[in-house]
Design a protein around this motif. Structure first.
Motif, PDB file in Angstrom:
ATOM      1  N   TRP A  15      40.535  67.804  42.034  1.00  0.00           N
ATOM      2  CA  TRP A  15      41.155  67.460  43.314  1.00  0.00           C
ATOM      3  C   TRP A  15      42.372  66.523  43.176  1.00  0.00           C
ATOM      4  O   TRP A  15      42.239  65.543  42.394  1.00  0.00           O
ATOM      5  N   SER A  45      40.979  58.735  51.382  1.00  0.00           N
ATOM      6  CA  SER A  45      41.881  59.700  50.888  1.00  0.00           C
ATOM      7  C   SER A  45      43.100  59.994  51.333  1.00  0.00           C
ATOM      8  O   SER A  45      44.098  60.145  50.644  1.00  0.00           O
ATOM      9  N   HIS A  62      37.827  61.597  45.553  1.00  0.00           N
ATOM     10  CA  HIS A  62      39.382  61.190  45.396  1.00  0.00           C
ATOM     11  C   HIS A  62      39.387  60.212  44.484  1.00  0.00           C
ATOM     12  O   HIS A  62      38.515  59.650  43.749  1.00  0.00           O
ATOM     13  N   HIS A 116      46.731  60.261  49.377  1.00  0.00           N
ATOM     14  CA  HIS A 116      47.619  61.459  49.591  1.00  0.00           C
ATOM     15  C   HIS A 116      49.102  60.922  49.975  1.00  0.00           C
ATOM     16  O   HIS A 116      49.994  61.560  49.499  1.00  0.00           O
ATOM     17  N   ASN A 131      47.364  64.945  46.203  1.00  0.00           N
ATOM     18  CA  ASN A 131      47.886  65.807  47.470  1.00  0.00           C
ATOM     19  C   ASN A 131      48.313  67.062  47.025  1.00  0.00           C
ATOM     20  O   ASN A 131      48.298  67.294  45.834  1.00  0.00           O
ATOM     21  N   GLU A 132      48.705  68.036  47.971  1.00  0.00           N
ATOM     22  CA  GLU A 132      49.232  68.974  47.670  1.00  0.00           C
ATOM     23  C   GLU A 132      50.354  69.276  46.810  1.00  0.00           C
ATOM     24  O   GLU A 132      50.258  70.481  45.904  1.00  0.00           O
ATOM     25  N   TYR A 176      43.996  69.923  46.992  1.00  0.00           N
ATOM     26  CA  TYR A 176      43.599  68.810  48.138  1.00  0.00           C
ATOM     27  C   TYR A 176      42.748  69.305  49.197  1.00  0.00           C
ATOM     28  O   TYR A 176      43.237  70.463  49.755  1.00  0.00           O
TER      29      TYR A 176
END
Length: 608
Positions: free
Chosen positions: A49, A415, A453, A419, A52-53, A26
């Motif tokens: 992408w 975005s 995104h 996320h 989220n992480e 991300y």
């Protein structure tokens, strides 16, 4: 072949040379360019992408289970989001090598905190490597995959802003063929963390940590540089470069592997050197763990700041104390301040102008729009982390009850909403909050440099894909009547937000206006606006929009008299090289002093 590369580019190259098959991330400064480089230059690697992480790390982990070498990259606070799977992945281990890159941000150049993610390596009982230049950034990435497979563990590589963005010479090599074949493997006891299985795996990671400690003792990236036997410095990463620059003749124990630490090697260094100091950025991570081993350095965080990034000058000052001679400044006059600001034509400015007028409490979030907290907009009243704008507004509404109605707004970017905002919006709808939520949809991940995104309709490589519709998603989450506004149309925006503030039901407003820098969306350039100096009375209403294209200039003599005969101290001026023609200032001027060069003024921009 050699090439000059940034640390981020070098880490991407290291992933390529290691034979990585899957890379997910991300965007977040200072980590963003790692995945951008992979997507742009290394087509052999699947790159995405992720929303989220946490998802990015889970995608990389899934690829690892199939035997592929995989990586996830993120900024330091992204690891907070990914921490849930990370802690259990430590128990599970890997099939194909798995590397997590964390890019820390000392000095908070583009972050809400400056946490030290070396603590995560200790917390999760994972090995962590920390490069001190671009060559090591590439090398430690490659090594990370080898160590991951050798010790059956995820591996962390830590960078900081100065390593990620500084450039150095890197030796390029050909990619290797990873040793693990890519196929489906079923091993329920290893990969399924039910309590009975997890108890067994916990003992495994404790044994693994002991083996990693043995490895750390022999790892060539942990090396002594013996010079002056009087003074020695234990350091790692960019701090090594700072110390080496000002004290080239001191002895050094340079740690390339910062967890676990090589106790015997550290002991040997203390035996050789009379006075040992520890130089590191942010937390006293090395210092505390070295002291816990029983060693007694002469200095550490008592000499160097715990806040912000180090510099050669700060290292020199800490080591020399009273003997330090303050260097002469390079410039006699201070540089003019350059406070961060929303770009000219930014769609967020119209929303903020309305919210300021309505005097509501605005719970903010992470993105360009957080800059609305600064004067003259002064709109964002709180900001914690991704998604907190919605959850914070909901919590405040529930606490205030009736007296908060019509006064609480949650702001979040497009975005950021995808996320971490979907769940809190679900909560707003489910628990019947009266908070008004505004999604600032500027069609991109703006603050980190125009990344795609799931609501842009494009992948990282520009391939067309499904585009999420925020109105449809809002309805699916339980918002009965999501509404759109053109943020450059102040009258429409104010009317809609007022109506939603008066609504007792959960409400969602989507401010739909592309980032003014997103050229693929904007149909054509517009001509800049102009100020009629005879009509401007110097009221500063346009200046208070906070647009960098508008300035206030003092006037004297004949110019101090406006056309209506009233005195004025100054007038507004619009820089034609900066103004994109959004027409916000045109709408707020009550004296028709701001003039449009368009045949028919359009509030905002025509989109493709």
């Amino acid at each position: 072949m050699k090439k000059i590369m940034s640390g981020n580019e070098a880490m991407a190259r290291g992933a390529f040379e290691a034979g990585v098959r899957v890379a997910a991330a991300y965007p977040g400064t200072p980590s963003t360019e790692i995945l951008e480089t992979i997507a742009r230059e290394y087509k052999e690697i699947y790159a995405e992408w992720s929303p989220n992480e946490k998802v990015a790390l889970e995608v990389a982990f899934g690829a690892s289970l199939a035997g592929a070498r995989a990586m996830a990259s993120m900024k330091h606070v992204g690891v907070n989001v990914a921490a849930d799977p990370l802690m259990t992945m430590s128990y599970v281990g890997v099939n194909g090598g798995l590397v997590l890159v964390t890019c820390d941000d000392p000095e908070l150049y583009s972050s809400q905190n400056e946490q030290d993610n070396r603590n995560y390596a200790k917390f999760a009982k994972l090995p962590m490597f920390e490069p001190s230049d671009s060559q090591e950034a590439k090398g430690f990435m490659k090594l990370g995959f080898e160590i991951s497979e050798k010790f059956d563990t995820p591996v962390m590589v830590r960078s900081v802003t100065r390593i990620s963005h500084a450039k150095g010479i890197v030796e390029l090599e050909e990619p290797v063929v990873p040793p693990v074949s890519i196929e489906i493997r079923k091993n329920t006891e290893k990969f399924t963390m039910l309590p009975s299985f997890a108890k067994i795996r916990h003992r495994v990671i404790e044994d693994r940590l002991l083996k990693l400690k043995e490895f750390a003792e022999q790892f060539p990236g942990n090396r002594m540089e013996i010079n002056d036997l009087t003074i020695g410095i234990i350091t790692a990463g960019i701090s090594y470069q700072y110390a080496k620059e000002v004290f080239p003749n001191y002895s050094y124990l340079k740690l390339g592997m910062v967890w676990p630490l090589p106790k015997n090697l550290i002991g040997d260094f203390f035996k050789k050197i009379r006075k040992v100091y520890i130089v590191e950025e942010l937390d006293p991570f090395l210092e505390e763990n070295i002291r816990a081993m029983g060693f007694k350095p002469k200095g550490g965080k008592n000499l160097f700041p715990i806040c912000g990034e180090l510099s050669p000058s700060l290292v020199e000052k800490g080591m020399l104390g009273k003997k330090f001679a303050t260097p002469k400044p390079l410039f006699k006059e201070p540089l003019p301040p350059r406070p961060p600001n929303l770009c000219p034509g930014c769609p967020h400015r119209g929303i903020f102008s309305v919210l300021r007028k309505l005097k509501v409490y605005t719970a903010g979030d992470i993105g360009c729009y957080t800059l609305g907290a600064y004067p003259p907009l002064n709109v964002i009243n709180s900001n914690i982390c991704m998604g907190s704008g919605i959850g914070g507004a909901h919590g405040m509404a529930k606490a205030l009850g009736e007296k908060g109605k019509g006064k609480v707004v949650g702001i979040i970017g497009d975005s950021t909403f995808l996320h971490s905002g979907v769940h809190p919006l679900m909560d707003v709808a489910y628990n019947r909050s009266y908070a008004t939520i505004i999604i600032l949809d500027n069609f991109t991940t703006g603050m980190t440099g125009q990344q795609e995104h799931p609501a842009t309709g494009y992948t990282i490589r520009g391939e067309k894909t499904h585009r999420i519709d925020f109105v449809e998603l809002g309805r699916a989450l339980g918002i009965e009547n999501p509404r759109k506004v053109n943020p450059w149309n102040l009258e429409e925006t104010e009317r809609v937000i007022k109506e939603e503030l008066e609504n007792d039901n959960p409400s969602l407003v989507i401010s739909e206006g592309p980032c003014v820098l997103l050229r693929r969306v904007l149909k054509k350039q517009k001509r800049p606006l102009q100020v009629d100096s005879t009509k401007c009375i110097g009221c500063k209403t346009c200046v208070n929009l906070g647009c960098p294209a508008i300035s206030y200039r003092p006037v004297e003599g004949d110019m101090a008299m406006a056309a209506d005969g009233k005195k004025r101290k100054g007038i507004s001026f619009i820089d034609p090289n900066s103004c994109p023609g959004c027409h916000l200032c045109y709408q707020v001027c009550k004296f028709e002093a701001i003039q449009s060069q368009e045949e028919k003024p359009v509030f905002g921009f025509e989109m493709t």
